[in-house]
Design an enzyme around this catalytic site. Structure first.
Site, PDB file in Angstrom:
ATOM      1  N   LYS A 248     -78.282 142.378  30.973  1.00 17.01           N
ATOM      2  CA  LYS A 248     -78.484 141.083  30.333  1.00 17.01           C
ATOM      3  C   LYS A 248     -79.857 141.074  29.663  1.00 17.01           C
ATOM      4  CE  LYS A 248     -79.754 136.628  30.030  1.00 17.01           C
ATOM      5  NZ  LYS A 248     -81.003 135.902  30.338  1.00 17.01           N
TER       6      LYS A 248
ATOM      7  N   GLY B 231     -83.741 135.785  26.261  1.00 16.52           N
ATOM      8  CA  GLY B 231     -84.228 135.251  24.998  1.00 16.52           C
ATOM      9  C   GLY B 231     -85.571 135.828  24.595  1.00 16.52           C
TER      10      GLY B 231
ATOM     11  N   GLY C 126     -81.473 131.350  24.290  1.00 13.71           N
ATOM     12  CA  GLY C 126     -81.840 129.939  24.465  1.00 13.71           C
ATOM     13  C   GLY C 126     -82.936 129.442  23.534  1.00 13.71           C
TER      14      GLY C 126
ATOM     15  N   ASP D  78     -77.208 134.549  32.338  1.00  8.58           N
ATOM     16  CA  ASP D  78     -77.382 135.318  33.582  1.00  8.58           C
ATOM     17  C   ASP D  78     -76.085 135.275  34.392  1.00  8.58           C
ATOM     18  OD1 ASP D  78     -80.204 135.819  33.168  1.00  8.58           O
ATOM     19  OD2 ASP D  78     -80.545 133.729  33.697  1.00  8.58           O
TER      20      ASP D  78
ATOM     21  N   LYS E  72     -81.073 132.691  37.199  1.00 16.90           N
ATOM     22  CA  LYS E  72     -81.206 134.152  37.265  1.00 16.90           C
ATOM     23  C   LYS E  72     -81.061 134.634  38.708  1.00 16.90           C
ATOM     24  CE  LYS E  72     -84.275 135.478  34.302  1.00 16.90           C
ATOM     25  NZ  LYS E  72     -83.268 135.557  33.200  1.00 16.90           N
TER      26      LYS E  72
END
Ligand code: ADP
Ligand code: MG
Length: 252
Positions: free
Chosen positions: A7, A10, A38, A153, A208
């Site tokens: 992952k 941003g 984001g 996440d 997260k």
């Protein structure tokens, strides 16, 4: 070799992490990327005069916000990442979690068009892997009213469980779950919620940690690492103990 889900947050979308991928793929690993974006979405919403609100790190998503989220996540962010991979010689295809459909969601109470993944259909991902193509997945899922915004996440953790990944790497802009400025090296999944409750983890670290715990409960080694550090991803896959590990194997 079981696959790996990465992952990209941003803050680290353009930090050179992708340069590690040709080497990782060259070793025969299957990799799926899931991205956030984001900050980009917030800027686009601002320019449209739409207010942004978060609850425990999750974006409250009304119908207009969802429309823009799909444009930004499944559009500009997703396509730019796939192009970047292409430029590194890595064949990639940008898809949304609603394609396939790959991520099936149920609405999260009180947050509008926010979805929680309840099922993963890995078929599209596997077809891409079989063709030697790296899937780049935008964090949206299919639910009762169409597309839903899924925290990236959480989307990555669900996908990792769904494809039977060995590792989930959550690349972010900090060195891990920080306490007094230093990353906590390892956590058992059942320890994660405590750090949310006592406030050590706040903002984007809340989803997260919860995502990492979810993946760990599914038998995956989840690791939160700093994607702004050059070579971090390659190092972590090679077994370097960087960042914060969340795993069933850790004794609380
Ligand atoms: P990403 O785009 O990688 O998902 P987020 O901004 O959503 O990044 O989440 C990471 C952020 O979480 C950090 O930049 C930091 O501001 C925040 N955070 C809150 N508590 C902690 C903590 N204890 N340790 C590290 N980061 C934390
Ligand atoms: Mg985040």
């Amino acid at each position: 070799m079981r696959p790996v889900v990465v992952k990209i947050g941003g803050g680290t979308l353009a930090a050179g992490t992708l340069e590690d991928l040709p080497g990782i793929l060259g070793s025969g690993r299957k990799v799926a990327l899931v991205h956030g974006g984001g900050p980009r979405l917030t800027r686009m919403l601002d320019s449209l005069g739409i207010t942004t609100r978060f609850h425990e790190g999750l974006r409250v998503t009304d119908a207009r916000t969802l429309e823009v989220a799909e444009m930004v996540f499944a559009g500009s962010v997703n396509k730019a990442l796939a192009r970047e991979l292409g430029a590194l010689g890595v064949p990639a295809a940008g898809i949304s979690g609603t394609d396939g459909p790959t991520l099936l969601v149920e609405p999260v109470q009180d947050l509008g068009r926010v979805g929680e993944v309840v099922r993963v259909e890995p078929r599209l991902i596997e077809v891409l892997w079989a063709g030697g193509i790296v899937p780049v997945v935008a964090p949206l899922g299919l639910g009762p009213e169409g597309a839903y915004n899924v925290n990236a996440d959480a989307a990555a953790a669900a996908l990792a469980v769904g494809v039977g990944a060995e590792h989930l790497f959550l690349l972010t802009d900090v060195d891990g779950l920080l306490r007094e400025g230093k990353a906590i090296p390892a956590l058992a999944p059942e320890e994660c919620e405590g750090y949310v409750e006592d406030g050590l983890a706040a903002g984007g670290m809340v989803p997260k940690l919860r995502a990492a715990a979810e993946a760990a409960r599914g038998g995956i080694e989840a690791r939160i690492i700093n994607g702004n550090r050059k070579g971090a991803l390659a190092g972590a896959i090679a077994g370097e103990r960087i960042g914060t590990l969340i795993s069933e194997g850790v004794v609380a």
